[in-house]
Design an enzyme around this catalytic site. Sequence first.
Site, PDB file in Angstrom:
ATOM      1  N   HIS A  81       0.847  -1.194   0.000  1.00 14.00           N
ATOM      2  CA  HIS A  81       0.000   0.000   0.000  1.00 14.00           C
ATOM      3  C   HIS A  81       0.878   1.237   0.000  1.00 14.00           C
ATOM      4  O   HIS A  81       0.652   2.166  -0.768  1.00 14.00           O
ATOM      5  CB  HIS A  81      -0.919  -0.025   1.223  1.00 14.00           C
ATOM      6  CG  HIS A  81      -1.849   1.147   1.322  1.00 14.00           C
ATOM      7  ND1 HIS A  81      -2.837   1.237   2.270  1.00 14.00           N
ATOM      8  CD2 HIS A  81      -1.945   2.292   0.594  1.00 14.00           C
ATOM      9  CE1 HIS A  81      -3.510   2.373   2.121  1.00 14.00           C
ATOM     10  NE2 HIS A  81      -2.970   3.027   1.109  1.00 14.00           N
ATOM     11  N   GLU A 123       0.656   7.634  -3.577  1.00 13.33           N
ATOM     12  CA  GLU A 123       1.562   7.418  -2.455  1.00 13.33           C
ATOM     13  C   GLU A 123       2.772   8.342  -2.518  1.00 13.33           C
ATOM     14  O   GLU A 123       3.270   8.798  -1.487  1.00 13.33           O
ATOM     15  CB  GLU A 123       2.003   5.953  -2.414  1.00 13.33           C
ATOM     16  CG  GLU A 123       0.894   5.003  -2.010  1.00 13.33           C
ATOM     17  CD  GLU A 123       0.383   5.278  -0.607  1.00 13.33           C
ATOM     18  OE1 GLU A 123       1.197   5.282   0.328  1.00 13.33           O
ATOM     19  OE2 GLU A 123      -0.836   5.492  -0.440  1.00 13.33           O
ATOM     20  N   HIS A 127       2.899  10.606   0.697  1.00 17.84           N
ATOM     21  CA  HIS A 127       3.895  10.100   1.643  1.00 17.84           C
ATOM     22  C   HIS A 127       5.336  10.223   1.146  1.00 17.84           C
ATOM     23  O   HIS A 127       6.226  10.581   1.914  1.00 17.84           O
ATOM     24  CB  HIS A 127       3.596   8.631   1.967  1.00 17.84           C
ATOM     25  CG  HIS A 127       2.253   8.422   2.601  1.00 17.84           C
ATOM     26  ND1 HIS A 127       1.976   8.795   3.890  1.00 17.84           N
ATOM     27  CD2 HIS A 127       1.102   7.882   2.107  1.00 17.84           C
ATOM     28  CE1 HIS A 127       0.722   8.495   4.183  1.00 17.84           C
ATOM     29  NE2 HIS A 127       0.165   7.942   3.115  1.00 17.84           N
TER      30      HIS A 127
END
Length: 232
Positions: A81, A123, A127
Amino acid sequence: MSAAAVFLRLRGFLFAAAVLLAAAAATLSGTPAHAQQDQPGAFDFYVLALSWSPTYCEDKGAGAADEPQCSVARPYAFVVHGLWPQYERGFPQSCQRPAPYVPGRLVSDMLDVMPSKRLVIHEWKKHGTCSGLSAERYFGLVRAARHKVVVPPEFVRLMDYRTVAPAEVEAAFRAANPGLAPDMLSVECDRRRLTEVRVCLSRELEFRACPDVDRRACRLSRMVMPPVRGAR
């Protein structure tokens, strides 16, 4: 003037003074108070989030028909993920706006571990930009983190529904990964199914404790693991 009126006036004065002091501090630092966090490279450790792909595909239902991850074969078990920079409590996000561009070649190269171009880009924006690394180095670290964590063999090809306790999943990961202690990972669930396993890693990708992540683990006594379909 009554005592109540004096109290209310004093409370208003103290509130106004606190606001002025906060504004002055932000002015002196040259940085708004809300921007003190979420700085690229300023974090304590990583969480490698491994999503149980069959649960994700069941959640998406018919809406997942256009996603390779959730094709008719539905061949994926645990997939990455994300690799998330963390504070000891909480986490930074979206540390560069706009996020630096990710070349299409790099996105395609990640599809064996993160089988969705949309996920790879998301992502990175949310992040990866907080890692302080270039996209190339960040996704190289994602791959290295995935290689660091061994998925227990019993979860690689789960061909039928299985009911397990969160503690069973945790124990299997610990057995497959020497040095992984109970306070270094978290098994996540929705109301009835396994959703993710989150493993805490240092910046050097060594297993490390993460009490704040661990305490948010699944509280179900038993949970369902939907099956993988097909083989890879």
